[in-house]
Design a protein around this motif. Structure first.
Motif, PDB file in Angstrom:
ATOM      1  N   GLU A  35       0.824  -1.213   0.000  1.00 48.80           N
ATOM      2  CA  GLU A  35       0.000   0.000   0.000  1.00 48.80           C
ATOM      3  C   GLU A  35       0.861   1.267   0.000  1.00 48.80           C
ATOM      4  N   ARG A  36       1.951   1.252   0.751  1.00 47.80           N
ATOM      5  CA  ARG A  36       2.821   2.435   0.765  1.00 47.80           C
ATOM      6  C   ARG A  36       3.534   2.598  -0.573  1.00 47.80           C
ATOM      7  N   SER A  37       3.951   1.475  -1.160  1.00 41.89           N
ATOM      8  CA  SER A  37       4.613   1.531  -2.465  1.00 41.89           C
ATOM      9  C   SER A  37       3.632   1.960  -3.553  1.00 41.89           C
ATOM     10  N   ALA A  38       2.415   1.426  -3.507  1.00 37.50           N
ATOM     11  CA  ALA A  38       1.411   1.808  -4.499  1.00 37.50           C
ATOM     12  C   ALA A  38       1.087   3.292  -4.391  1.00 37.50           C
ATOM     13  N   GLY A  39       1.052   3.800  -3.169  1.00 38.49           N
ATOM     14  CA  GLY A  39       0.807   5.227  -2.978  1.00 38.49           C
ATOM     15  C   GLY A  39       1.910   6.069  -3.589  1.00 38.49           C
ATOM     16  N   PHE A  40       3.168   5.644  -3.402  1.00 41.22           N
ATOM     17  CA  PHE A  40       4.275   6.400  -3.997  1.00 41.22           C
ATOM     18  C   PHE A  40       4.246   6.279  -5.523  1.00 41.22           C
ATOM     19  N   GLY A  41       3.910   5.097  -6.026  1.00 42.94           N
ATOM     20  CA  GLY A  41       3.812   4.921  -7.468  1.00 42.94           C
ATOM     21  C   GLY A  41       2.747   5.829  -8.071  1.00 42.94           C
ATOM     22  N   ALA A  42       1.619   5.955  -7.380  1.00 40.58           N
ATOM     23  CA  ALA A  42       0.558   6.839  -7.864  1.00 40.58           C
ATOM     24  C   ALA A  42       1.033   8.294  -7.893  1.00 40.58           C
ATOM     25  N   GLU A  43       1.818   8.668  -6.895  1.00 44.48           N
ATOM     26  CA  GLU A  43       2.355  10.029  -6.857  1.00 44.48           C
ATOM     27  C   GLU A  43       3.284  10.282  -8.044  1.00 44.48           C
ATOM     28  N   LEU A  44       4.092   9.293  -8.394  1.00 40.09           N
ATOM     29  CA  LEU A  44       4.982   9.435  -9.543  1.00 40.09           C
ATOM     30  C   LEU A  44       4.176   9.633 -10.828  1.00 40.09           C
ATOM     31  N   LEU A  45       3.110   8.857 -10.962  1.00 36.02           N
ATOM     32  CA  LEU A  45       2.297   8.950 -12.177  1.00 36.02           C
ATOM     33  C   LEU A  45       1.610  10.301 -12.288  1.00 36.02           C
ATOM     34  N   ARG A  46       1.273  10.901 -11.159  1.00 38.55           N
ATOM     35  CA  ARG A  46       0.623  12.223 -11.198  1.00 38.55           C
ATOM     36  C   ARG A  46       1.579  13.313 -11.672  1.00 38.55           C
ATOM     37  N   LEU A  47       2.874  13.034 -11.611  1.00 37.41           N
ATOM     38  CA  LEU A  47       3.849  14.027 -12.071  1.00 37.41           C
ATOM     39  C   LEU A  47       3.871  14.142 -13.582  1.00 37.41           C
ATOM     40  N   GLY A  48       3.285  13.171 -14.268  1.00 41.38           N
ATOM     41  CA  GLY A  48       3.236  13.220 -15.718  1.00 41.38           C
ATOM     42  C   GLY A  48       3.922  12.020 -16.339  1.00 41.38           C
ATOM     43  N   PRO A  49       3.835  11.907 -17.673  1.00 43.06           N
ATOM     44  CA  PRO A  49       4.428  10.752 -18.355  1.00 43.06           C
ATOM     45  C   PRO A  49       5.951  10.837 -18.404  1.00 43.06           C
ATOM     46  N   ASP A  50       6.571   9.699 -18.721  1.00 46.68           N
ATOM     47  CA  ASP A  50       8.022   9.621 -18.969  1.00 46.68           C
ATOM     48  C   ASP A  50       8.863   9.992 -17.761  1.00 46.68           C
ATOM     49  N   GLN A  51       8.392   9.622 -16.581  1.00 49.34           N
ATOM     50  CA  GLN A  51       9.185   9.852 -15.386  1.00 49.34           C
ATOM     51  C   GLN A  51      10.275   8.772 -15.259  1.00 49.34           C
ATOM     52  N   VAL A  52      11.399   9.156 -14.674  1.00 53.11           N
ATOM     53  CA  VAL A  52      12.476   8.226 -14.323  1.00 53.11           C
ATOM     54  C   VAL A  52      12.937   8.633 -12.936  1.00 53.11           C
ATOM     55  N   VAL A  53      12.922   7.699 -11.984  1.00 53.70           N
ATOM     56  CA  VAL A  53      13.236   8.049 -10.603  1.00 53.70           C
ATOM     57  C   VAL A  53      14.608   7.509 -10.210  1.00 53.70           C
ATOM     58  N   ALA A  54      15.471   8.409  -9.735  1.00 50.51           N
ATOM     59  CA  ALA A  54      16.787   8.046  -9.222  1.00 50.51           C
ATOM     60  C   ALA A  54      16.687   7.921  -7.705  1.00 50.51           C
ATOM     61  N   VAL A  55      17.153   6.805  -7.177  1.00 54.07           N
ATOM     62  CA  VAL A  55      17.016   6.527  -5.748  1.00 54.07           C
ATOM     63  C   VAL A  55      18.392   6.419  -5.106  1.00 54.07           C
ATOM     64  N   ARG A 121      -1.080   6.153   1.550  1.00 48.15           N
ATOM     65  CA  ARG A 121      -1.228   4.728   1.248  1.00 48.15           C
ATOM     66  C   ARG A 121      -2.486   4.475   0.432  1.00 48.15           C
ATOM     67  N   THR A 122      -2.392   3.518  -0.476  1.00 48.00           N
ATOM     68  CA  THR A 122      -3.555   3.162  -1.273  1.00 48.00           C
ATOM     69  C   THR A 122      -3.565   1.661  -1.511  1.00 48.00           C
ATOM     70  N   ALA A 123      -4.761   1.090  -1.526  1.00 51.14           N
ATOM     71  CA  ALA A 123      -4.899  -0.341  -1.793  1.00 51.14           C
ATOM     72  C   ALA A 123      -4.993  -0.622  -3.279  1.00 51.14           C
ATOM     73  N   THR A 124      -5.005   0.435  -4.090  1.00 50.05           N
ATOM     74  CA  THR A 124      -5.155   0.280  -5.537  1.00 50.05           C
ATOM     75  C   THR A 124      -3.799   0.367  -6.212  1.00 50.05           C
ATOM     76  N   VAL A 125      -3.385  -0.740  -6.807  1.00 48.00           N
ATOM     77  CA  VAL A 125      -2.137  -0.756  -7.551  1.00 48.00           C
ATOM     78  C   VAL A 125      -2.430  -0.321  -8.979  1.00 48.00           C
ATOM     79  N   ALA A 126      -1.500   0.429  -9.572  1.00 44.91           N
ATOM     80  CA  ALA A 126      -1.679   0.885 -10.948  1.00 44.91           C
ATOM     81  C   ALA A 126      -1.924  -0.302 -11.878  1.00 44.91           C
ATOM     82  N   LYS A 127      -2.510  -0.028 -13.021  1.00 36.99           N
ATOM     83  CA  LYS A 127      -2.830  -1.094 -13.976  1.00 36.99           C
ATOM     84  C   LYS A 127      -1.566  -1.862 -14.359  1.00 36.99           C
ATOM     85  N   PRO A 128      -1.712  -3.111 -14.788  1.00 36.14           N
ATOM     86  CA  PRO A 128      -0.550  -3.924 -15.154  1.00 36.14           C
ATOM     87  C   PRO A 128       0.346  -3.231 -16.173  1.00 36.14           C
ATOM     88  N   VAL A 129       1.646  -3.446 -16.028  1.00 39.24           N
ATOM     89  CA  VAL A 129       2.632  -2.816 -16.901  1.00 39.24           C
ATOM     90  C   VAL A 129       3.137  -3.845 -17.896  1.00 39.24           C
TER      91      VAL A 129
END
Length: 471
Positions: A35-55, A121-129
């Motif tokens: 849920e925490r990872s899905a929430g962060f993934g959703a936040e990345l997607l809201r930033l727009g297309p073609d994101q690349v995250v450096a960790v 946190r979200t219980a919804t994971v983004a659509k399959p990749v």
């Protein structure tokens, strides 16, 4: 059939595990991590297309949530060594096209900073990749130039992990423990993502010390040879690992004396395997098969290998003849980022990846890695000599703690064999005794012409000896 990457983490019908991941003193349940990872993934997607995250890949929950969140969202993730210098970090960020940074701010990194721990946190994971999409851009060590970005697809990573699960009989009933860095294949993809893909628990020990490994209570332990060498010097900690199911060594050759001592102290021989950033793991000894010191086993499911002579002809599978190792399989990378010429040069015309390593194969299909062609093949006096067998011979001597063998330029021989030796013993006459030992143990032409005693060998973060620094 290859399963979807992180399939066990994505399985919401399975019973939750309240201790799925333990890292940096914090424990996350499987549902909480999802849920925490899905929430962060959703936040990345809201930033727009073609994101690349450096960790900034420190061994923390933040790193795990960031990497998993990006994978769930289909955003390529770039693990950055936390100890990398400013120039290397700047190169990785610019070359990868990173748009978002996770971790403490670094000089020269002018990117938006995201905080996974603050995501809703979200219980919804983004659509399959799509499985062919790039999941991760891992950078090589850069020993022969600027680090290269290795493109790893979701399908390739999943295929590699499934092959290891089959070879090691790795299941959801296992607990994996390691203390390895999270910016390489070994610690991040195998240790962390492998556990989440298969459903086993993960305990990251922070540092890979014998004491912390002994306290982990795991069924599988991952380590590099330096870790296992330290374990063999701590008999109390080694004894605590006797209840484990598998002790896995990789990222560098495991010295035969360490293999033998580990088996003596724990009651089981370690698993050895071979792979590269570009290939994941293509060779491994199996949980249910022979474990032979100095050998890395057979191809895992889906992988194929061959060894060739200088003229491209096949090398006999006699266990002694050395050739250039080439591999292929579904777990291999998709190419080097922004380097089409280098990518093309890495493959043969008939579709085999040229590893740059030298190997021998015996009649049963077991592989022995001799070393890198660029630094471990020594051409001396008309002979082709592998540095690895000389190192193994010297490590059999009790006076030798560590050793690295190279070929130094020589006007007469072409290259002369030089051994860099770390020892705690009196060095009086030791060089002569070591040279004589190799001459008698192997052959006269394989003896070192020179022994250089050093306090330590140069190594990278994964414990690999950096021989270029000795040349």
């Amino acid at each position: 059939m290859t399963r979807a990457l992180l399939h066990a983490l994505l399985d919401t019908t399975a019973a939750d595990d309240d201790r799925a991941v333990t890292i940096d003193g914090m424990t996350l349940s499987r549902s909480e991590l999802r849920e925490r990872s899905a929430g962060f993934g959703a936040e990345l997607l809201r930033l727009g297309p073609d994101q690349v995250v450096a960790v900034n890949a420190e061994p923390t929950p933040t790193t795990v949530i960031a990497v998993v969140g990006a994978l769930l969202a289909g955003v390529p993730v770039v693990p950055v060594p936390p100890d990398a210098g400013h120039a290397e970090v700047a190169h990785i960020v610019a070359d990868s096209g990173a748009t978002v940074w996770v971790g403490p701010r670094r000089d020269g990194v002018d990117l938006a900073v995201a905080a996974p721990e603050d995501s809703v946190r979200t219980a919804t994971v983004a659509k399959p990749v799509a499985p062919e999409q790039v999941a991760m851009i891992l950078y090589t060590s850069g020993t022969t130039g600027a680090p290269k970005g290795v493109l790893l697809s979701r399908r390739g990573m999943a295929a590699g992990l499934d092959a290891l699960a089959e070879a090691w009989q790795w299941t959801a009933d296992d607990t994996v423990a390691h203390g390895l860095p999270l910016f390489h294949t070994h610690g991040l993809i195998l240790g962390v993502l492998g556990s989440l893909h298969i459903g086993s628990r993960l305990v990251h020990t922070g540092k890979p010390t014998p004491e912390r490994y002994a306290e982990a209570g795991a069924t599988m332990y991952f380590g590099v040879p330096t870790v296992w060498t330290r374990v063999t010097r701590d008999e109390r900690s080694a004894a605590a690992l006797a209840s484990a199911r598998l002790l896995v060594s990789g990222s560098a050759p495991l010295p035969v004396p360490v293999f033998d001592r580990l088996r003596e102290l724990t009651g089981q021989a370690p698993i050895e395997r071979y792979g590269m950033t570009e290939t994941m793991i293509t060779l491994s000894t199996r949980a249910d098969d022979e474990r032979r010191p100095g050998w890395v086993g057979k191809p895992v499911a889906g992988a194929q290998t061959r060894i060739q002579a200088d003229d491209g002809t096949p090398v006999p599978h006699d266990g002694e003849s050395i050739g250039r190792l080439q591999v292929r399989g579904p777990m291999l990378f998709d190419g080097y980022l922004n380097r089409p010429e280098v990518t093309a040069a890495s493959w043969t015309a008939d579709g085999w990846f040229v590893t740059g390593d030298l190997a021998a194969i015996d009649a049963d299909g077991f592989h022995r890695i001799v070393g890198r062609e660029s630094v471990d093949l020594i051409k001396s006096g008309g002979y082709r000599i592998g540095a690895g067998e000389i190192e193994t011979s010297l490590l059999a001597r009790p006076e030798v703690t560590e050793v690295a063998v190279i070929g130094a330029p020589d006007d007469d021989l072409g290259q002369r064999i030089v051994a860099y030796v770390v020892t705690d013993s009196d060095t009086t006459d030791l060089a002569d005794r070591l040279i004589t030992h190799v001459a008698e143990d192997l052959s006269w032409h394989k003896r070192p012409r020179e022994i250089r005693f050093v306090p330590a060998l140069p190594r990278n973060a994964m414990g690999k000896v950096q021989k270029k620094a000795l040349m």
